[in-house]
Design a protein around this motif. Structure first.
Motif, PDB file in Angstrom:
ATOM      1  N   GLN A   1      58.970  55.550  46.748  1.00 62.18           N
ATOM      2  CA  GLN A   1      60.313  55.078  46.419  1.00 62.18           C
ATOM      3  C   GLN A   1      61.270  56.260  46.249  1.00 62.18           C
ATOM      4  OE1 GLN A   1      60.533  52.608  42.913  1.00 62.18           O
ATOM      5  NE2 GLN A   1      62.748  52.777  42.801  1.00 62.18           N
ATOM      6  N   ALA A   2      60.839  57.290  45.552  1.00 64.59           N
ATOM      7  CA  ALA A   2      61.687  58.464  45.325  1.00 64.59           C
ATOM      8  C   ALA A   2      62.024  59.174  46.634  1.00 64.59           C
ATOM      9  CB  ALA A   2      60.994  59.428  44.350  1.00 64.59           C
ATOM     10  N   ILE A   3      61.060  59.249  47.520  1.00 64.68           N
ATOM     11  CA  ILE A   3      61.266  59.879  48.829  1.00 64.68           C
ATOM     12  C   ILE A   3      62.366  59.148  49.599  1.00 64.68           C
ATOM     13  CG2 ILE A   3      60.187  60.165  51.105  1.00 64.68           C
ATOM     14  CD1 ILE A   3      57.546  60.823  49.460  1.00 64.68           C
ATOM     15  N   VAL A   4      62.265  57.837  49.639  1.00 62.50           N
ATOM     16  CA  VAL A   4      63.255  57.029  50.360  1.00 62.50           C
ATOM     17  C   VAL A   4      64.623  57.133  49.689  1.00 62.50           C
ATOM     18  CG1 VAL A   4      63.875  54.661  51.007  1.00 62.50           C
ATOM     19  CG2 VAL A   4      61.534  55.478  51.349  1.00 62.50           C
ATOM     20  N   GLU A   5      64.646  57.065  48.359  1.00 55.58           N
ATOM     21  CA  GLU A   5      65.919  57.170  47.638  1.00 55.58           C
ATOM     22  C   GLU A   5      66.590  58.522  47.856  1.00 55.58           C
ATOM     23  OE1 GLU A   5      65.054  56.125  43.574  1.00 55.58           O
ATOM     24  OE2 GLU A   5      64.917  53.992  44.056  1.00 55.58           O
ATOM     25  N   ALA A   6      65.811  59.560  48.135  1.00 60.17           N
ATOM     26  CA  ALA A   6      66.366  60.883  48.404  1.00 60.17           C
ATOM     27  C   ALA A   6      66.843  61.020  49.853  1.00 60.17           C
ATOM     28  CB  ALA A   6      65.327  61.967  48.091  1.00 60.17           C
ATOM     29  N   GLY A   7      66.649  59.982  50.655  1.00 60.10           N
ATOM     30  CA  GLY A   7      67.112  60.007  52.036  1.00 60.10           C
ATOM     31  C   GLY A   7      66.089  60.491  53.045  1.00 60.10           C
ATOM     32  N   HIS A   8      64.847  60.639  52.599  1.00 59.33           N
ATOM     33  CA  HIS A   8      63.776  61.062  53.500  1.00 59.33           C
ATOM     34  C   HIS A   8      62.996  59.841  53.985  1.00 59.33           C
ATOM     35  CE1 HIS A   8      64.693  65.131  52.377  1.00 59.33           C
ATOM     36  NE2 HIS A   8      64.391  64.913  51.102  1.00 59.33           N
ATOM     37  N   GLN A   9      62.029  60.076  54.854  1.00 55.89           N
ATOM     38  CA  GLN A   9      61.179  59.003  55.373  1.00 55.89           C
ATOM     39  C   GLN A   9      59.747  59.210  54.916  1.00 55.89           C
ATOM     40  OE1 GLN A   9      61.786  59.225  59.643  1.00 55.89           O
ATOM     41  NE2 GLN A   9      63.354  57.648  59.529  1.00 55.89           N
ATOM     42  N   VAL A  10      59.090  58.117  54.552  1.00 56.02           N
ATOM     43  CA  VAL A  10      57.656  58.163  54.269  1.00 56.02           C
ATOM     44  C   VAL A  10      56.960  58.061  55.625  1.00 56.02           C
ATOM     45  CG1 VAL A  10      55.699  57.073  53.122  1.00 56.02           C
ATOM     46  CG2 VAL A  10      57.936  57.139  51.979  1.00 56.02           C
ATOM     47  N   PHE A  11      56.411  59.173  56.070  1.00 58.73           N
ATOM     48  CA  PHE A  11      55.757  59.223  57.378  1.00 58.73           C
ATOM     49  C   PHE A  11      54.482  58.392  57.366  1.00 58.73           C
ATOM     50  CE2 PHE A  11      52.712  61.040  60.345  1.00 58.73           C
ATOM     51  CZ  PHE A  11      53.449  61.073  61.515  1.00 58.73           C
ATOM     52  N   ASP A  12      53.702  58.534  56.287  1.00 59.37           N
ATOM     53  CA  ASP A  12      52.443  57.815  56.137  1.00 59.37           C
ATOM     54  C   ASP A  12      52.060  57.888  54.665  1.00 59.37           C
ATOM     55  OD1 ASP A  12      50.079  56.453  56.735  1.00 59.37           O
ATOM     56  OD2 ASP A  12      49.055  58.210  57.550  1.00 59.37           O
ATOM     57  N   SER A  13      51.248  56.957  54.240  1.00 60.43           N
ATOM     58  CA  SER A  13      50.677  57.032  52.894  1.00 60.43           C
ATOM     59  C   SER A  13      49.270  56.461  52.948  1.00 60.43           C
ATOM     60  CB  SER A  13      51.533  56.288  51.872  1.00 60.43           C
ATOM     61  OG  SER A  13      51.520  54.906  52.112  1.00 60.43           O
ATOM     62  N   GLN A  14      48.387  57.097  52.194  1.00 56.77           N
ATOM     63  CA  GLN A  14      46.996  56.650  52.163  1.00 56.77           C
ATOM     64  C   GLN A  14      46.441  56.844  50.759  1.00 56.77           C
ATOM     65  OE1 GLN A  14      44.350  57.845  55.344  1.00 56.77           O
ATOM     66  NE2 GLN A  14      46.076  58.320  56.689  1.00 56.77           N
ATOM     67  N   ILE A  15      45.348  56.143  50.511  1.00 60.51           N
ATOM     68  CA  ILE A  15      44.574  56.319  49.291  1.00 60.51           C
ATOM     69  C   ILE A  15      43.165  56.685  49.721  1.00 60.51           C
ATOM     70  CG2 ILE A  15      43.633  55.215  47.219  1.00 60.51           C
ATOM     71  CD1 ILE A  15      46.021  53.269  47.322  1.00 60.51           C
TER      72      ILE A  15
END
Length: 170
Positions: A32-46
């Motif tokens: 959420q913070a990444i998007v709010e800063a104007g960046h893109q979430v390229f991928d996320s994993q656990i």
């Protein structure tokens, strides 16, 4: 985001033996913070707290030139399976010693001497900057709000990491 700033592709890795997409509050906060800063979430994993699983995912992102930054959460403590620094540090081309030092300094004002149990680390690998944060949501907020967001903003001065990770000059 202003015209001066750059949109970065940032990957988020949660390291945990117990968290799922539904219970991963730290990873959700970072995305959420990444998007709010104007960046893109390229991928996320656990991934489980396993050196080779961590290293495999981070290595894949490092090899992808579309990924400019990687943030991990979890596995930086001293419990038996905490192994994020051991998994990621061998991948670094250069260490960012000041990241862990600054994170612990800032964290000290929030949690006192308990910050000594954080092994937060940062580094560069193949034109990607990597930040490894503790697993608590509070630690992720501290790391993002007080350090990482500024270093991933081209407008922050006198220095930031944006030019380094977008030009390959590190």
């Amino acid at each position: 985001m202003s015209a001066l700033n750059k949109t970065l592709n940032i990957a988020v890795l949660t390291v945990s033996d117990t968290r799922t997409i539904e219970t991963d509050k730290s990873g959700a906060y970072l995305k959420q913070a990444i998007v709010e800063a104007g960046h893109q979430v390229f991928d996320s994993q656990i991934v489980k707290d396993d050196i080779y699983q961590i290293r495999a995912v981070v290595s894949q992102w490092i090899a992808d030139h579309a990924v400019q930054a990687i943030i991990t959460t979890g596995g930086t403590g001293f419990y038996g399976r905490d192994s994020t620094p051991e998994a990621v540090k061998p991948l670094f081309d250069k260490n960012i010693e000041g990241f862990g030092e600054l994170f612990r300094h800032v964290s000290y004002t929030e949690i006192g001497s308990s910050t000594i149990q954080s092994r937060a680390v940062g580094g560069f690998a193949n034109n990607s900057v990597i930040f490894c944060l503790p697993g608590s949501t509070g630690a992720c907020k501290t790391g993002w709000n007080k350090i990482i967001s500024e270093q991933l903003s081209a407008e922050f001065g006198p220095c930031n990491f944006v030019k380094l990770i977008t030009s390959g000059e590190h």
